[in-house]
Design an enzyme around this catalytic site. Structure first.
Site, mmCIF file in Angstrom:
data_model
loop_
_atom_site.group_PDB
_atom_site.id
_atom_site.type_symbol
_atom_site.label_atom_id
_atom_site.label_comp_id
_atom_site.label_asym_id
_atom_site.label_seq_id
_atom_site.Cartn_x
_atom_site.Cartn_y
_atom_site.Cartn_z
ATOM 1 C CB SER A 67 -0.928 -0.002 1.216
ATOM 2 O OG SER A 67 -1.604 1.235 1.270
ATOM 3 C CG HIS A 103 -3.758 -1.405 -1.959
ATOM 4 N ND1 HIS A 103 -4.845 -2.133 -2.387
ATOM 5 C CD2 HIS A 103 -4.213 -0.596 -0.974
ATOM 6 C CE1 HIS A 103 -5.908 -1.778 -1.680
ATOM 7 N NE2 HIS A 103 -5.557 -0.835 -0.813
ATOM 8 C CG MET A 114 -12.162 -2.470 4.065
ATOM 9 S SD MET A 114 -10.562 -2.094 3.318
ATOM 10 C CE MET A 114 -9.639 -1.451 4.717
ATOM 11 C CG ASP A 134 -5.289 2.634 0.343
ATOM 12 O OD1 ASP A 134 -6.246 1.845 0.211
ATOM 13 O OD2 ASP A 134 -4.175 2.300 0.806
ATOM 14 C CG MET A 146 -11.614 3.596 1.157
ATOM 15 S SD MET A 146 -10.100 3.571 2.152
ATOM 16 C CE MET A 146 -8.882 3.570 0.857
ATOM 17 C CG MET A 168 -8.576 7.352 1.887
ATOM 18 S SD MET A 168 -7.675 7.414 3.447
ATOM 19 C CE MET A 168 -6.929 5.788 3.457
#
Ligand code: DX5
Ligand code: ZN
Length: 216
Positions: free
Chosen positions: A8, A33, A137, A35, A68, A37
């Site tokens: 990540s 990965h 998750m 992420d 997300m 948000m």
């Protein structure tokens, strides 16, 4: 199939991102990965398109982009253009999940669904055959470095049974608090892809940690 490792980038050093991208390129990791948000679905804001595009310019492995964000449908094409290869959306953010997954596939990306720790596997009963990936998750999304939630082990087993029963070819990915101590058990329960942020980037030797997670 040997399990995959998806480090990540959230835990990388953003001021020296090229070094961490090259480290992942040269390691035995399989995916990046990434992420995303929005500060609405989760109480944190991470990165947007310019950074994803910058990662894509240097990454030699597929980008596994974990959204997300609310209203992911609005941005599917933009994420494809930015270089996402796998795009996962939270079950909790999609009113028309089947349509969302089709839109992702229409942009030539692999389509995945993410479940928060409180969302049960049976929600996927009628959509599992459409999922290239299900991301479970194992922490509440929003931050790296949180404690692994142990209920995830039985969720992986339940999901694996659903995939077999429906004759689906879905990969099971696990994200949050994954480290060298729980990795083997996660694989034994049925996980195919392990995401690891802090475990990799806070390790003394990140390349070696990726190798250990790969070999476990
Ligand atoms: C959390 C993110 C994770 C996070 C994992 O919301 O989805 O991908 O970066 O970090 P670790 O492995 O440190 O829990
Ligand atoms: Zn993630």
């Amino acid at each position: 199939m040997k399990h995959l490792i998806s480090p990540s980038v959230l835990s990388a050093d953003f001021a020296n991102l090229i070094l961490d991208i090259d480290m992942i390129n040269q390691s035995s990791a399989d995916w990046f990965h990434v992420d995303i948000m929005d500060g609405v679905f989760v109480p944190n804001i991470s990165i947007g398109f310019p950074i994803i595009e910058a990662i894509k310019r240097h990454a030699k492995k597929p980008l596994d982009v974990h959204l997300m964000i609310v209203n992911p449908d609005l941005y599917i094409q933009r994420f494809a253009e930015a270089g996402a290869n796998i795009l996962t959306v939270h079950y909790e953010t999609c009113n028309h999940l089947h349509r969302t997954l089709q839109s992702i596939k229409n942009e030539n990306m692999k389509a995945g669904v993410v479940l928060n720790p409180h969302s049960p596997i049976h929600l996927l009963e009628d959509i599992i055959t459409e999922c290239d990936v299900v991301l479970l998750m194992s922490v509440n999304p929003g931050f790296g470095g949180q404690k692994f939630i142990k209920n995830t082990y039985s969720k992986i087993e339940t999901l694996k049974n659903l995939i077999i029963r429906k004759n689906a070819s879905t990969l099971i990915e696990v994200d949050g608090g994954v480290d060298i101590h729980n990795a083997r058990k996660l694989i034994d329960c049925g996980a195919d892809v392990l995401v690891a942020g802090n475990a990799v980037f806070k390790a003394k030797n990140p390349t070696e940690m990726i190798q250990q997670l790969k070999n476990c």
